[in-house]
Each structure stands twice: as C-alpha cells, then as structure tokens.
Write a protein that holds these residues in place. Structure first.
Motif, PDB file in Angstrom:
ATOM      1  N   SER A  50      -2.222  13.861  24.965  1.00 58.66           N
ATOM      2  CA  SER A  50      -3.806  15.203  25.697  1.00 58.66           C
ATOM      3  C   SER A  50      -2.807  14.830  27.576  1.00 58.66           C
ATOM      4  N   GLY A  51      -2.595  14.002  27.940  1.00 50.82           N
ATOM      5  CA  GLY A  51      -2.259  13.706  29.292  1.00 50.82           C
ATOM      6  C   GLY A  51      -4.265  13.409  29.886  1.00 50.82           C
ATOM      7  N   SER A  52      -4.834  12.956  28.417  1.00 47.88           N
ATOM      8  CA  SER A  52      -6.091  12.501  29.697  1.00 47.88           C
ATOM      9  C   SER A  52      -6.761  10.799  28.833  1.00 47.88           C
ATOM     10  N   LEU A  53      -7.150  10.527  29.478  1.00 47.24           N
ATOM     11  CA  LEU A  53      -7.961   9.209  29.203  1.00 47.24           C
ATOM     12  C   LEU A  53      -7.937   9.163  27.555  1.00 47.24           C
ATOM     13  N   THR A  54      -9.406  10.219  27.184  1.00 43.06           N
ATOM     14  CA  THR A  54     -10.184  10.233  26.105  1.00 43.06           C
ATOM     15  C   THR A  54      -9.659  11.404  24.834  1.00 43.06           C
ATOM     16  N   GLN A  55      -9.731  11.987  24.105  1.00 41.44           N
ATOM     17  CA  GLN A  55      -9.138  12.595  22.736  1.00 41.44           C
ATOM     18  C   GLN A  55     -10.768  12.745  22.308  1.00 41.44           C
ATOM     19  N   ALA A  56     -11.077  14.274  22.061  1.00 41.77           N
ATOM     20  CA  ALA A  56     -12.671  14.475  21.401  1.00 41.77           C
ATOM     21  C   ALA A  56     -11.319  15.446  20.244  1.00 41.77           C
ATOM     22  N   TRP A  57     -12.019  14.857  18.743  1.00 44.43           N
ATOM     23  CA  TRP A  57     -11.113  15.619  17.569  1.00 44.43           C
ATOM     24  C   TRP A  57     -12.640  16.164  16.640  1.00 44.43           C
ATOM     25  N   VAL A  58     -12.144  16.192  15.847  1.00 42.29           N
ATOM     26  CA  VAL A  58     -12.786  16.783  14.267  1.00 42.29           C
ATOM     27  C   VAL A  58     -11.743  17.214  13.946  1.00 42.29           C
ATOM     28  N   GLU A  59     -11.997  16.575  12.045  1.00 39.43           N
ATOM     29  CA  GLU A  59     -11.231  17.076  11.323  1.00 39.43           C
ATOM     30  C   GLU A  59     -12.071  18.400  10.417  1.00 39.43           C
ATOM     31  N   PHE A  60     -10.948  18.984   9.469  1.00 38.52           N
ATOM     32  CA  PHE A  60     -11.111  19.396   8.623  1.00 38.52           C
ATOM     33  C   PHE A  60     -10.782  19.317   7.579  1.00 38.52           C
ATOM     34  N   ASN A  61     -10.604  19.621   6.305  1.00 40.44           N
ATOM     35  CA  ASN A  61      -9.643  19.802   4.931  1.00 40.44           C
ATOM     36  C   ASN A  61      -8.679  21.050   5.307  1.00 40.44           C
ATOM     37  N   ALA A  62      -7.444  20.360   5.203  1.00 45.94           N
ATOM     38  CA  ALA A  62      -6.367  21.101   5.366  1.00 45.94           C
ATOM     39  C   ALA A  62      -5.969  22.729   4.824  1.00 45.94           C
ATOM     40  N   GLU A  63      -7.368  22.761   3.934  1.00 47.29           N
ATOM     41  CA  GLU A  63      -6.934  24.093   2.997  1.00 47.29           C
ATOM     42  C   GLU A  63      -8.353  24.754   3.462  1.00 47.29           C
ATOM     43  N   SER A  64      -8.804  24.546   4.617  1.00 48.33           N
ATOM     44  CA  SER A  64      -9.692  25.261   5.287  1.00 48.33           C
ATOM     45  C   SER A  64      -9.385  25.748   6.346  1.00 48.33           C
ATOM     46  N   ILE A  65      -8.264  25.446   6.761  1.00 46.38           N
ATOM     47  CA  ILE A  65      -7.492  26.218   8.042  1.00 46.38           C
ATOM     48  C   ILE A  65      -6.355  27.018   7.705  1.00 46.38           C
ATOM     49  N   THR A  66      -7.006  28.027   8.552  1.00 48.52           N
ATOM     50  CA  THR A  66      -5.565  29.049   8.283  1.00 48.52           C
ATOM     51  C   THR A  66      -5.150  28.932   9.990  1.00 48.52           C
ATOM     52  N   TRP A  67      -3.617  29.379   9.986  1.00 49.59           N
ATOM     53  CA  TRP A  67      -3.404  29.862  11.472  1.00 49.59           C
ATOM     54  C   TRP A  67      -3.037  31.346  10.989  1.00 49.59           C
ATOM     55  N   ASP A  68      -3.962  31.732  12.462  1.00 54.95           N
ATOM     56  CA  ASP A  68      -3.695  32.766  12.635  1.00 54.95           C
ATOM     57  C   ASP A  68      -3.137  34.071  13.450  1.00 54.95           C
ATOM     58  N   GLY A  69      -2.822  33.218  14.013  1.00 59.80           N
ATOM     59  CA  GLY A  69      -1.831  33.979  15.275  1.00 59.80           C
ATOM     60  C   GLY A  69      -1.138  34.900  15.436  1.00 59.80           C
ATOM     61  N   PRO A  70       0.024  35.074  16.520  1.00 59.91           N
ATOM     62  CA  PRO A  70       0.811  35.110  16.501  1.00 59.91           C
ATOM     63  C   PRO A  70       2.139  34.705  16.086  1.00 59.91           C
ATOM     64  N   GLY A  71       1.882  33.197  16.345  1.00 59.86           N
ATOM     65  CA  GLY A  71       2.376  32.507  16.494  1.00 59.86           C
ATOM     66  C   GLY A  71       3.094  31.886  15.185  1.00 59.86           C
ATOM     67  N   GLY A  72       2.156  31.901  14.478  1.00 64.07           N
ATOM     68  CA  GLY A  72       1.838  31.326  12.695  1.00 64.07           C
ATOM     69  C   GLY A  72       1.541  29.386  12.687  1.00 64.07           C
ATOM     70  N   GLU A  73       2.189  28.918  12.426  1.00 57.09           N
ATOM     71  CA  GLU A  73       1.776  27.473  12.343  1.00 57.09           C
ATOM     72  C   GLU A  73       1.881  26.554  13.495  1.00 57.09           C
ATOM     73  N   PRO A  74       1.520  25.620  13.827  1.00 54.22           N
ATOM     74  CA  PRO A  74       2.170  25.481  15.619  1.00 54.22           C
ATOM     75  C   PRO A  74       3.381  24.725  15.271  1.00 54.22           C
ATOM     76  N   ASN A  75       3.902  23.757  15.965  1.00 52.92           N
ATOM     77  CA  ASN A  75       4.870  22.834  16.411  1.00 52.92           C
ATOM     78  C   ASN A  75       4.507  21.383  15.946  1.00 52.92           C
ATOM     79  N   LEU A  76       5.786  20.808  15.018  1.00 52.20           N
ATOM     80  CA  LEU A  76       4.386  19.146  14.392  1.00 52.20           C
ATOM     81  C   LEU A  76       5.904  18.173  15.037  1.00 52.20           C
ATOM     82  N   TRP A  77       4.852  16.844  16.039  1.00 53.62           N
ATOM     83  CA  TRP A  77       5.605  16.153  15.973  1.00 53.62           C
ATOM     84  C   TRP A  77       5.853  14.776  15.451  1.00 53.62           C
ATOM     85  N   ARG A  78       6.550  13.806  14.938  1.00 53.20           N
ATOM     86  CA  ARG A  78       5.785  13.123  13.812  1.00 53.20           C
ATOM     87  C   ARG A  78       5.849  11.468  14.696  1.00 53.20           C
TER      88      ARG A  78
END
Length: 129
Positions: A37-65
């Motif tokens: 994040s580049g910050s001292l603290t990150q704020a998160w919330v979780e969802f079940n994967a099946e409840s998320i749709t990636w609906d922007g023109p770029g589709g799904e985000p890129n991933l880094w393991r």
C-alpha cells in the motif's frame, strides 16, 4: 435484498462489484501490507470470491504472488492497489478503492500485526457495532 458495493482503481481500468455481506473488516500493519500500500496501515474487508465481479474495461486485476496462500492484486495501467486474492475462496479488497468506503459495515473491527507499526503511529479501532 443483498447489499452491493462498487469500487475500482484510480484510472477506472479495473472496477469491481461485490454483493453480499462483507467479512472481517480490519486494518493491518504487516510488512506486506505496508509495502503493497505504501502506507503504515492498510484497511481491508473480505468477500467470498464468488460474490465479486470484475466489471471494468481491464477485467480482472493483475496478481503478484506475495505468500504461500495469497496474491496481491493491482491495476497494470495506474498501479493502484486493489487487494489480495487468497487461495481459499476469499478476496480481500482495500477500503480506499470503494466508491463509498464510509458505510458502517465496512468499518474495521480489529488490527493485525500491531507490533509492526512504528511506535509513534496511533491506531484506534472502534469495536462498537
């Protein structure tokens, strides 16, 4: 009726819609969160994967393991942090990417890795519901 949450990256290339109740709203100060994040603290919330749709023109985000069980997600165009995709069916989204991040049910209820924060950094988590 299920609640809907929308958000996305800085440039709008990656957009998401999450449907249903968010889980485990929290903040974290681990080194992965700090570096991602580049910050001292990150704020998160979780969802079940099946409840998320990636609906922007770029589709799904890129991933880094980033660990043995999770990958960090980001926009390849603007570099915005979006969250983490775990091997188990969980997607954790960072609160700053939500169109309406001040909704009551998104308020963090706990803090992870508090020992990793700088001593001068004050974190207050409101556990009242």
């Amino acid at each position: 009726m299920l609640k809907t949450y929308k958000g996305g990256c800085l440039c709008g290339n990656i957009r998401f819609t999450a449907i249903g109740m968010p889980n485990n709203p929290h903040t974290c100060s681990c080194r992965y969160c700090q570096r991602h994040s580049g910050s001292l603290t990150q704020a998160w919330v979780e969802f079940n994967a099946e409840s998320i749709t990636w609906d922007g023109p770029g589709g799904e985000p890129n991933l880094w393991r980033s660990s043995g069980y999770s990958s960090r997600s980001f926009c390849v165009v603007c570099g915005s942090t979006l969250g983490a995709v775990d091997d188990e069916p969980v997607v954790a989204l960072v609160l700053g990417t939500f169109d309406s991040p001040n909704r009551k049910e998104l308020r963090p209820k706990s803090h992870s890795y508090i020992s990793k924060k700088p001593k001068w950094w004050c974190i207050q988590v409101d556990t009242d519901t």
